[in-house]
Write a protein that holds these residues in place. Sequence first.
Motif, PDB file in Angstrom:
ATOM      1  N   THR A 147       0.859  -1.171   0.227  1.00  0.00           N
ATOM      2  CA  THR A 147       0.154  -0.137   0.115  1.00  0.00           C
ATOM      3  C   THR A 147       0.463   1.402   0.060  1.00  0.00           C
ATOM      4  OG1 THR A 147      -1.693   1.046   1.277  1.00  0.00           O
ATOM      5  CG2 THR A 147      -0.099  -0.024   2.468  1.00  0.00           C
ATOM      6  N   ASP A 148       0.155   1.956  -0.735  1.00  0.00           N
ATOM      7  CA  ASP A 148       1.016   3.473  -0.580  1.00  0.00           C
ATOM      8  C   ASP A 148      -0.069   4.665   0.154  1.00  0.00           C
ATOM      9  OD1 ASP A 148      -1.023   4.627  -2.218  1.00  0.00           O
ATOM     10  OD2 ASP A 148      -0.404   5.102  -3.591  1.00  0.00           O
ATOM     11  N   ALA A 149      -0.377   4.152   1.216  1.00  0.00           N
ATOM     12  CA  ALA A 149      -1.338   4.792   2.004  1.00  0.00           C
ATOM     13  C   ALA A 149      -0.509   5.123   3.292  1.00  0.00           C
ATOM     14  CB  ALA A 149      -2.321   3.926   2.824  1.00  0.00           C
ATOM     15  N   THR A 150      -0.835   6.651   3.605  1.00  0.00           N
ATOM     16  CA  THR A 150       0.009   7.322   4.723  1.00  0.00           C
ATOM     17  C   THR A 150      -0.808   7.503   6.198  1.00  0.00           C
ATOM     18  OG1 THR A 150      -0.276   9.404   3.616  1.00  0.00           O
ATOM     19  CG2 THR A 150       1.497   8.202   2.769  1.00  0.00           C
ATOM     20  N   VAL A 151      -0.151   8.086   6.683  1.00  0.00           N
ATOM     21  CA  VAL A 151      -0.761   8.370   8.723  1.00  0.00           C
ATOM     22  C   VAL A 151      -1.334  10.177   7.929  1.00  0.00           C
ATOM     23  CG1 VAL A 151      -1.188   8.904  10.637  1.00  0.00           C
ATOM     24  CG2 VAL A 151      -0.218   6.965   9.119  1.00  0.00           C
ATOM     25  N   GLU A 152      -2.252  10.544   7.973  1.00  0.00           N
ATOM     26  CA  GLU A 152      -2.210  12.577   7.629  1.00  0.00           C
ATOM     27  C   GLU A 152      -3.753  12.646   8.577  1.00  0.00           C
ATOM     28  OE1 GLU A 152      -3.189  13.603   3.818  1.00  0.00           O
ATOM     29  OE2 GLU A 152      -2.202  11.949   2.617  1.00  0.00           O
ATOM     30  N   ARG A 153      -3.491  13.505   9.438  1.00  0.00           N
ATOM     31  CA  ARG A 153      -4.126  14.051  10.950  1.00  0.00           C
ATOM     32  C   ARG A 153      -4.314  15.729  10.028  1.00  0.00           C
ATOM     33  NH1 ARG A 153      -0.728  10.960  13.448  1.00  0.00           N
ATOM     34  NH2 ARG A 153      -1.063   8.470  13.238  1.00  0.00           N
ATOM     35  N   SER A 154      -5.837  15.986  10.589  1.00  0.00           N
ATOM     36  CA  SER A 154      -6.869  16.777  10.555  1.00  0.00           C
ATOM     37  C   SER A 154      -5.900  17.643  11.526  1.00  0.00           C
ATOM     38  CB  SER A 154      -8.176  17.227  10.838  1.00  0.00           C
ATOM     39  OG  SER A 154      -8.499  16.534  12.234  1.00  0.00           O
ATOM     40  N   ASP A 155      -6.480  18.842  12.411  1.00  0.00           N
ATOM     41  CA  ASP A 155      -5.163  19.955  13.324  1.00  0.00           C
ATOM     42  C   ASP A 155      -6.050  19.954  13.880  1.00  0.00           C
ATOM     43  OD1 ASP A 155      -3.003  20.636  11.466  1.00  0.00           O
ATOM     44  OD2 ASP A 155      -3.890  22.374  10.622  1.00  0.00           O
ATOM     45  N   THR A 156      -7.066  19.703  13.624  1.00  0.00           N
ATOM     46  CA  THR A 156      -8.615  19.625  14.964  1.00  0.00           C
ATOM     47  C   THR A 156      -8.790  18.082  15.919  1.00  0.00           C
ATOM     48  OG1 THR A 156      -9.655  21.019  13.141  1.00  0.00           O
ATOM     49  CG2 THR A 156     -11.408  20.789  15.101  1.00  0.00           C
ATOM     50  N   PRO A 157      -9.083  18.510  16.934  1.00  0.00           N
ATOM     51  CA  PRO A 157      -8.633  17.024  17.443  1.00  0.00           C
ATOM     52  C   PRO A 157     -10.239  16.679  17.833  1.00  0.00           C
ATOM     53  CG  PRO A 157      -7.885  18.402  19.113  1.00  0.00           C
ATOM     54  CD  PRO A 157      -7.716  19.083  18.014  1.00  0.00           C
ATOM     55  N   ALA A 158     -11.051  14.882  18.146  1.00  0.00           N
ATOM     56  CA  ALA A 158     -11.589  15.639  18.217  1.00  0.00           C
ATOM     57  C   ALA A 158     -12.137  15.636  20.261  1.00  0.00           C
ATOM     58  CB  ALA A 158     -12.701  14.045  18.061  1.00  0.00           C
ATOM     59  N   VAL A 159     -12.828  16.056  20.527  1.00  0.00           N
ATOM     60  CA  VAL A 159     -12.150  15.641  22.034  1.00  0.00           C
ATOM     61  C   VAL A 159     -13.474  15.400  23.447  1.00  0.00           C
ATOM     62  CG1 VAL A 159     -12.548  17.453  24.402  1.00  0.00           C
ATOM     63  CG2 VAL A 159     -11.150  18.072  22.436  1.00  0.00           C
ATOM     64  N   LEU A 160     -13.363  13.617  23.938  1.00  0.00           N
ATOM     65  CA  LEU A 160     -14.081  13.078  24.325  1.00  0.00           C
ATOM     66  C   LEU A 160     -13.541  13.592  25.796  1.00  0.00           C
ATOM     67  CD1 LEU A 160     -13.172   9.640  23.277  1.00  0.00           C
ATOM     68  CD2 LEU A 160     -15.145  11.048  22.113  1.00  0.00           C
ATOM     69  N   SER A 161     -15.389  13.457  26.518  1.00  0.00           N
ATOM     70  CA  SER A 161     -15.205  13.848  27.909  1.00  0.00           C
ATOM     71  C   SER A 161     -16.146  12.863  29.119  1.00  0.00           C
ATOM     72  CB  SER A 161     -15.797  15.503  28.520  1.00  0.00           C
ATOM     73  OG  SER A 161     -17.111  15.086  27.724  1.00  0.00           O
ATOM     74  N   LEU A 162     -15.493  12.894  29.601  1.00  0.00           N
ATOM     75  CA  LEU A 162     -16.054  11.707  30.763  1.00  0.00           C
ATOM     76  C   LEU A 162     -17.430  11.727  30.506  1.00  0.00           C
ATOM     77  CD1 LEU A 162     -14.239  11.894  34.110  1.00  0.00           C
ATOM     78  CD2 LEU A 162     -14.383  10.847  32.767  1.00  0.00           C
ATOM     79  N   ASP A 163     -18.767  12.601  30.143  1.00  0.00           N
ATOM     80  CA  ASP A 163     -20.242  12.356  29.969  1.00  0.00           C
ATOM     81  C   ASP A 163     -20.211  12.422  28.141  1.00  0.00           C
ATOM     82  OD1 ASP A 163     -19.186  15.001  29.031  1.00  0.00           O
ATOM     83  OD2 ASP A 163     -20.853  16.190  30.527  1.00  0.00           O
ATOM     84  N   ASP A 164     -18.833  11.490  27.362  1.00  0.00           N
ATOM     85  CA  ASP A 164     -19.564  10.945  26.194  1.00  0.00           C
ATOM     86  C   ASP A 164     -19.325  10.117  26.120  1.00  0.00           C
ATOM     87  OD1 ASP A 164     -19.302  10.630  23.413  1.00  0.00           O
ATOM     88  OD2 ASP A 164     -17.977  13.193  23.046  1.00  0.00           O
TER      89      ASP A 164
END
Length: 150
Positions: A9-26
């Motif tokens: 595969t030529d797939a790469t790891v790419e990430r956005s600049d905006t994280p998902a934030v999980l909290s205790l009540d999520d």
Amino acid sequence: MSRILPTQTDATVERSDTPAVLSLDDDGTRDVIEALSSETAYEIFRLLNETPATPSRIADQLNQSVQNVHYHLENLESAGIIEVTDTCYSEKGREMSVYVVSEDPTLLFLGTEDDRPGLKRAFKSFASLLGPPSILLAAGESISRFVTAE
């Protein structure tokens, strides 16, 4: 003779600049913690954070059975922290999914929704200094220590 079907595969790891934030009540927080709670799942996540991989490659690198790796991949994918990014083929012509850590980095916040506005501002400043992949690894290390302490 060249191959008709790709075995790499030529797939790469790419990430956005905006994280998902999980909290205790999520609702998704428990899923993420449970998915990363075993040593094998955590090692799979770390491996995929470095490079995309097929289940058989992961099994070889971690000295695990492919069935065990598939079990943990399903849990990690259900929790939304990994995803299939590509397909390649084994030497025998079998189709294999290529997994990668999800595009959006995830931050586990041990507070509630009400505490999040200030957290988002602080995290954006912090992430711009260190970069999202390092934050993700730090969060993963914290989860691992929390789960093993229980």
